[in-house]
Motif scaffolding. Structure first.
Motif, PDB file in Angstrom:
ATOM      1  N   LEU A   1       0.989  -1.334  -0.010  1.00 43.19           N
ATOM      2  CA  LEU A   1       0.086   0.068   0.059  1.00 43.19           C
ATOM      3  C   LEU A   1       0.914   1.186  -0.069  1.00 43.19           C
ATOM      4  CD1 LEU A   1      -3.152   0.383   2.289  1.00 43.19           C
ATOM      5  CD2 LEU A   1      -1.797   2.186   1.698  1.00 43.19           C
ATOM      6  N   LYS A   2       1.854   1.173   0.967  1.00 36.36           N
ATOM      7  CA  LYS A   2       2.824   2.473   1.009  1.00 36.36           C
ATOM      8  C   LYS A   2       3.478   2.526  -0.404  1.00 36.36           C
ATOM      9  CE  LYS A   2       3.555   4.565   4.919  1.00 36.36           C
ATOM     10  NZ  LYS A   2       3.595   6.149   5.018  1.00 36.36           N
ATOM     11  N   LYS A   3       4.087   1.606  -0.924  1.00 39.55           N
ATOM     12  CA  LYS A   3       4.871   1.607  -2.283  1.00 39.55           C
ATOM     13  C   LYS A   3       3.757   2.147  -3.474  1.00 39.55           C
ATOM     14  CE  LYS A   3       5.659  -2.074  -4.199  1.00 39.55           C
ATOM     15  NZ  LYS A   3       5.071  -2.321  -5.694  1.00 39.55           N
ATOM     16  N   GLU A   4       2.883   1.505  -3.481  1.00 40.18           N
ATOM     17  CA  GLU A   4       1.803   2.038  -4.439  1.00 40.18           C
ATOM     18  C   GLU A   4       1.264   3.460  -4.601  1.00 40.18           C
ATOM     19  OE1 GLU A   4       1.012   0.207  -7.287  1.00 40.18           O
ATOM     20  OE2 GLU A   4       2.116  -1.434  -6.694  1.00 40.18           O
ATOM     21  N   THR A   5       1.154   4.044  -3.177  1.00 40.91           N
ATOM     22  CA  THR A   5       0.337   5.159  -3.217  1.00 40.91           C
ATOM     23  C   THR A   5       1.427   6.312  -2.806  1.00 40.91           C
ATOM     24  OG1 THR A   5      -0.091   4.917  -0.756  1.00 40.91           O
ATOM     25  CG2 THR A   5      -1.753   4.078  -2.355  1.00 40.91           C
ATOM     26  N   GLY A   6       2.493   5.914  -2.172  1.00 36.63           N
ATOM     27  CA  GLY A   6       3.356   6.841  -1.664  1.00 36.63           C
ATOM     28  C   GLY A   6       2.921   7.865  -0.393  1.00 36.63           C
ATOM     29  N   THR A   7       1.744   7.290   0.221  1.00 30.86           N
ATOM     30  CA  THR A   7       1.041   8.148   1.027  1.00 30.86           C
ATOM     31  C   THR A   7       2.163   8.329   2.438  1.00 30.86           C
ATOM     32  OG1 THR A   7      -0.775   8.265   2.643  1.00 30.86           O
ATOM     33  CG2 THR A   7       0.071   6.110   2.050  1.00 30.86           C
ATOM     34  N   ARG A   8       1.882   9.540   3.165  1.00 27.69           N
ATOM     35  CA  ARG A   8       2.349   9.607   4.444  1.00 27.69           C
ATOM     36  C   ARG A   8       1.432   9.401   5.538  1.00 27.69           C
ATOM     37  NH1 ARG A   8       0.132  14.233   6.639  1.00 27.69           N
ATOM     38  NH2 ARG A   8      -0.934  15.633   5.366  1.00 27.69           N
ATOM     39  N   ALA A   9       0.256   8.619   5.294  1.00 24.99           N
ATOM     40  CA  ALA A   9      -0.618   8.155   6.418  1.00 24.99           C
ATOM     41  C   ALA A   9       0.287   6.791   7.111  1.00 24.99           C
ATOM     42  CB  ALA A   9      -1.964   7.565   5.852  1.00 24.99           C
ATOM     43  N   PRO A  10       0.161   6.909   8.322  1.00 24.43           N
ATOM     44  CA  PRO A  10       0.529   5.858   9.264  1.00 24.43           C
ATOM     45  C   PRO A  10       0.197   4.289   9.035  1.00 24.43           C
ATOM     46  CG  PRO A  10      -1.140   7.184  10.601  1.00 24.43           C
ATOM     47  CD  PRO A  10      -0.940   7.775   9.204  1.00 24.43           C
ATOM     48  N   ILE A  11       0.340   4.041   7.870  1.00 26.12           N
ATOM     49  CA  ILE A  11       0.026   2.590   7.694  1.00 26.12           C
ATOM     50  C   ILE A  11       0.482   1.519   8.833  1.00 26.12           C
ATOM     51  CG2 ILE A  11      -0.247   0.775   5.935  1.00 26.12           C
ATOM     52  CD1 ILE A  11      -1.392   3.321   5.236  1.00 26.12           C
ATOM     53  N   PHE A  12       1.786   1.582   8.898  1.00 29.46           N
ATOM     54  CA  PHE A  12       2.444   0.512   9.769  1.00 29.46           C
ATOM     55  C   PHE A  12       1.829   0.803  11.311  1.00 29.46           C
ATOM     56  CE2 PHE A  12       5.255   0.520   6.164  1.00 29.46           C
ATOM     57  CZ  PHE A  12       4.890  -0.701   5.630  1.00 29.46           C
ATOM     58  N   ARG A  13       1.857   2.126  11.611  1.00 26.77           N
ATOM     59  CA  ARG A  13       1.374   2.343  12.977  1.00 26.77           C
ATOM     60  C   ARG A  13      -0.068   1.896  13.080  1.00 26.77           C
ATOM     61  NH1 ARG A  13      -0.556   7.288  15.265  1.00 26.77           N
ATOM     62  NH2 ARG A  13       0.307   8.522  13.541  1.00 26.77           N
ATOM     63  N   ALA A  14      -0.853   2.018  12.369  1.00 26.58           N
ATOM     64  CA  ALA A  14      -2.480   1.350  12.523  1.00 26.58           C
ATOM     65  C   ALA A  14      -2.144  -0.284  12.535  1.00 26.58           C
ATOM     66  CB  ALA A  14      -3.275   1.849  11.245  1.00 26.58           C
ATOM     67  N   ILE A  15      -1.349  -0.783  11.652  1.00 28.06           N
ATOM     68  CA  ILE A  15      -1.080  -2.341  11.882  1.00 28.06           C
ATOM     69  C   ILE A  15      -0.903  -2.768  13.219  1.00 28.06           C
ATOM     70  CG2 ILE A  15       0.043  -3.928  10.837  1.00 28.06           C
ATOM     71  CD1 ILE A  15      -0.219  -2.784   7.891  1.00 28.06           C
ATOM     72  N   GLY A  16       0.317  -2.122  13.656  1.00 27.68           N
ATOM     73  CA  GLY A  16       0.884  -2.256  14.870  1.00 27.68           C
ATOM     74  C   GLY A  16      -0.221  -1.973  15.993  1.00 27.68           C
ATOM     75  N   GLU A  17      -0.961  -0.959  15.994  1.00 21.71           N
ATOM     76  CA  GLU A  17      -2.050  -0.629  17.112  1.00 21.71           C
ATOM     77  C   GLU A  17      -2.921  -1.931  16.925  1.00 21.71           C
ATOM     78  OE1 GLU A  17      -4.569   3.316  18.010  1.00 21.71           O
ATOM     79  OE2 GLU A  17      -4.973   2.298  16.177  1.00 21.71           O
ATOM     80  N   ALA A  18      -3.352  -2.291  15.793  1.00 24.47           N
ATOM     81  CA  ALA A  18      -4.319  -3.348  15.821  1.00 24.47           C
ATOM     82  C   ALA A  18      -3.829  -4.548  16.386  1.00 24.47           C
ATOM     83  CB  ALA A  18      -4.673  -3.859  14.152  1.00 24.47           C
ATOM     84  N   LYS A  19      -2.453  -4.861  16.209  1.00 21.99           N
ATOM     85  CA  LYS A  19      -2.144  -6.141  16.755  1.00 21.99           C
ATOM     86  C   LYS A  19      -1.927  -6.261  18.196  1.00 21.99           C
ATOM     87  CE  LYS A  19       2.528  -6.547  16.696  1.00 21.99           C
ATOM     88  NZ  LYS A  19       3.997  -6.954  16.139  1.00 21.99           N
TER      89      LYS A  19
END
Length: 276
Positions: free
Chosen positions: A188-206
């Motif tokens: 997702l990060k690679k395809e969009t280049g977004t600065r949104a906290p993608i990995f922080r959201a995944i870690g929070e979910a875990k």
């Protein structure tokens, strides 16, 4: 023990079917199927193959432990097959307003999903199904995936699917959950280049998944009847703040969080499954 429960115990499947093979980890096979999933995010069958290739060694023992416990036997007596319960929306709609059941029906109807549909995706693999406790336990893990969307508040957008898988890893530490969650997040990060906290959201979910009991080991009918907010509090499911922050930033960037990877990435095809 109640008489109806005693009667049902005689119908319990064997702990481990004698024909059931032991699965071994095949990381290259998992990577192959993940690449296939990237080509078509709706190809849910690839997810089942990934879970089989990255099977968790302790899953078998945990299935037998739970299935042979007093709690497991009682749940098997009342809920031998969850899709029948989850797809009976008339019965679920008869539960109180504001309940988990109503939120679940709203979610499934809005998304055009059924519990039986997820079962059908798994059956595309053509693998034999064994009448044992491992099959039953693994089915419950699979069949509660969409219920986790409702309980956690994660949508079926690209990031929401990664977060549900990470939440499931917190409850069921299968490397397959974590592999798909973080590999999907990286894509997702690679395809969009977004600065949104993608990995922080995944870690929070875990972390949220690890903080509460395993949902598929609970009486799902009773859970469905609970008020949604009360159920979240009882299960210690936190507010997905990083996920909401990611959505906010994505919208600021002019992106639709629910249409980020419409052509190239894994999203709502990523249903949870165990190699039962």
């Amino acid at each position: 023990m109640r008489m109806e429960t005693i009667a049902a115990i005689s119908d319990m499947p064997v702990a481990v079917h004698p024909d059931r093979p032991r699965l071994r980890k095949r990381p290259l096979k998992a990577l192959h199927h993940f690449r296939e999933l990237l080509k078509d995010k709706e190809d849910t069958e690839q997810v089942f193959w990934i879970f089989e290739a990255l099977a968790r060694k302790s899953f078998r023992d945990e299935a037998v432990r739970f299935g042979t416990s007093e709690q497991g036997r009682a749940i098997h007596a009342s809920e031998p097959y969850l899709p029948t319960i989850l797809d009976d929306h008339d019965r679920l709609r008869a539960m109180p307003e504001g309940s988990v059941a109503h939120a679940y029906c709203d979610f499934m109807e809005a998304e055009g999903l059924t519990a039986a549909g997820l079962v059908a995706e798994g059956e595309k693999m053509g693998k034999p199904r064994y009448n044992d406790l491992i099959q039953w336990y693994g089915n419950r893990n699979r069949d509660t995936h969409d219920l986790l969307h409702v309980l956690t508040g994660y949508g079926r957008d690209s990031l929401g699917e990664q977060c549900v898988l990470a939440f499931t890893y917190g409850q069921d530490p299968s490397f397959a959950h974590l592999f798909i969650a973080y590999a999907g997040g990286f894509n997702l990060k690679k395809e969009t280049g977004t600065r949104a906290p993608i990995f922080r959201a995944i870690g929070e979910a875990k972390r949220h998944g690890k903080a509460g009991p395993r949902v598929w080991e609970m009486n799902i009918t009773e859970l469905l009847a609970e008020p949604l907010d009360a159920a979240r509090e009882r299960l210690n499911i936190g507010v997905p703040r990083a996920y909401h922050e990611a959505h906010r930033i994505l919208r600021e960037e002019g992106r639709d969080p629910y249409d980020l990877l419409a052509k190239s990435g894994p999203s709502d095809g990523m249903e949870s499954a165990q190699p039962a």
